[in-house]
Design a protein around this motif. Structure first.
Motif, PDB file in Angstrom:
ATOM      1  N   GLU A   1      76.266 -69.581 -11.339  1.00  0.00           N
ATOM      2  CA  GLU A   1      76.398 -68.192 -10.891  1.00  0.00           C
ATOM      3  C   GLU A   1      77.855 -67.749 -10.920  1.00  0.00           C
ATOM      4  N   LEU A   2      78.058 -66.502 -11.330  1.00  0.00           N
ATOM      5  CA  LEU A   2      79.365 -65.852 -11.275  1.00  0.00           C
ATOM      6  C   LEU A   2      79.219 -64.520 -10.542  1.00  0.00           C
TER       7      LEU A   2
ATOM      8  N   SER B   1      73.364 -64.807 -12.389  1.00  0.00           N
ATOM      9  CA  SER B   1      72.915 -66.201 -12.252  1.00  0.00           C
ATOM     10  C   SER B   1      72.047 -66.603 -13.431  1.00  0.00           C
TER      11      SER B   1
ATOM     12  N   GLN C   1      75.990 -60.241  -8.720  1.00  0.00           N
ATOM     13  CA  GLN C   1      75.823 -61.683  -8.860  1.00  0.00           C
ATOM     14  C   GLN C   1      75.022 -61.964 -10.134  1.00  0.00           C
TER      15      GLN C   1
ATOM     16  N   GLU D   1      83.898 -65.179  -7.496  1.00  0.00           N
ATOM     17  CA  GLU D   1      83.267 -66.326  -6.853  1.00  0.00           C
ATOM     18  C   GLU D   1      82.271 -66.953  -7.827  1.00  0.00           C
ATOM     19  N   SER D   2      82.032 -68.239  -7.648  1.00  0.00           N
ATOM     20  CA  SER D   2      81.101 -68.955  -8.514  1.00  0.00           C
ATOM     21  C   SER D   2      80.320 -69.961  -7.691  1.00  0.00           C
ATOM     22  N   GLN D   3      79.216 -70.381  -8.265  1.00  0.00           N
ATOM     23  CA  GLN D   3      78.360 -71.371  -7.610  1.00  0.00           C
ATOM     24  C   GLN D   3      77.715 -72.259  -8.679  1.00  0.00           C
TER      25      GLN D   3
END
Length: 259
Positions: A116-117, A100, A98, A140-142
């Motif tokens: 985040e990736l 970030s 992760q 995934e990302s955020q």
């Protein structure tokens, strides 16, 4: 001088002699030093703290401040989460990292934005009856906003110096890309769909571990958006996702400001 005259002179001179002696004695009495002060002088000895114990406590405090970086103020923080590993009982294997980046708002240091990736390698079985395994990549990302609600309180207590070490509330948007993926950072449903998305309300706490470490523990209440808008409580149950992250952190430090 006749005896009669001598006797008369003695009678007349005796009072004069007494007066003369009395007048001479008075100045002498006036110059007599005063009696010494009889007040008692008391002495007390102040006991100093044990130097060895004081030095030990001071050194322990310095070590704790170094570990938690309470004297360092940071405006930017790069993080690499090292705990995105899963080995499920049904043959599911997830290996990922992760990455970030978190940035504080200059005018409002209790607020921050986070991006985040998370690239992942997955290996899994499609069903319990199928012994063959599939594998693939997922991303995934955020994107989130965080409010560290007790940061100022921790600063006043000397437990933090605006260095991302506090409890927070967050509103986050999570996405997932790749048909092999399990979902998003906040959901585990949606395998087989190329694009997945969900929003979540998150409560967590983040602490620094030394100069290059961090821990982030949070609980998220997700709402699925893609591929279809799902219920907030699937199957009429409270669906909360718990996450614990440990990893490396590199922040941009600034001198501590007095608040």
């Amino acid at each position: 001088m006749s005896p009669t005259r001598l006797s008369r002179f003695c009678r007349l001179g005796r009072p004069l002699l007494s007066s003369l002696l009395l007048s001479l004695a008075r100045p002498a009495a006036a110059q007599t030093p005063a009696a010494p002060d009889t007040a008692r002088i008391r002495y007390s000895e102040e006991t100093a703290p044990d130097s060895a114990g004081y030095a030990f406590e001071a050194n322990l405090g310095r070590q704790l401040r170094r570990i938690t970086r309470v004297q360092i103020e940071e405006q930017q923080l790069w993080k690499i989460g090292l705990t995105n590993f899963e080995f499920g009982s049904q043959g599911t294997t997830v290996l990922g990292l992760q990455f970030s980046y978190e940035q504080k708002l200059r005018q409002h240091p209790s607020w921050s934005v986070l991006g985040e990736l998370t690239p992942e390698y997955l290996r899994y079985r499609t069903s319990t009856a199928d012994h063959s395994r599939r594998q693939g990549l997922n991303l995934e990302s955020q994107l989130a906003g965080r409010y560290y609600y007790n940061l100022n309180k921790r600063i006043r207590k000397g437990k933090s110096a605006s260095n991302f070490s506090a409890n927070y509330l967050s509103l986050a948007l999570g996405t997932g890309y790749g048909r092999h993926g399990l979902g998003t950072p906040f959901s585990t449903d949606g395998r087989g769909h190329a694009v997945r998305a969900s929003v979540a309300v998150v409560y967590g706490l983040q602490r620094r571990l030394g100069r290059y470490g961090f821990v982030d523990v949070n609980a998220a209440l997700p709402l699925p958006l893609l591929p279809t808008l799902g219920p907030l409580f699937p199957r009429n149950t409270l669906h909360i996702l718990l996450d614990i992250r440990l990893g490396l952190a590199l922040g941009r430090s600034e001198p501590q400001r007095h608040r």
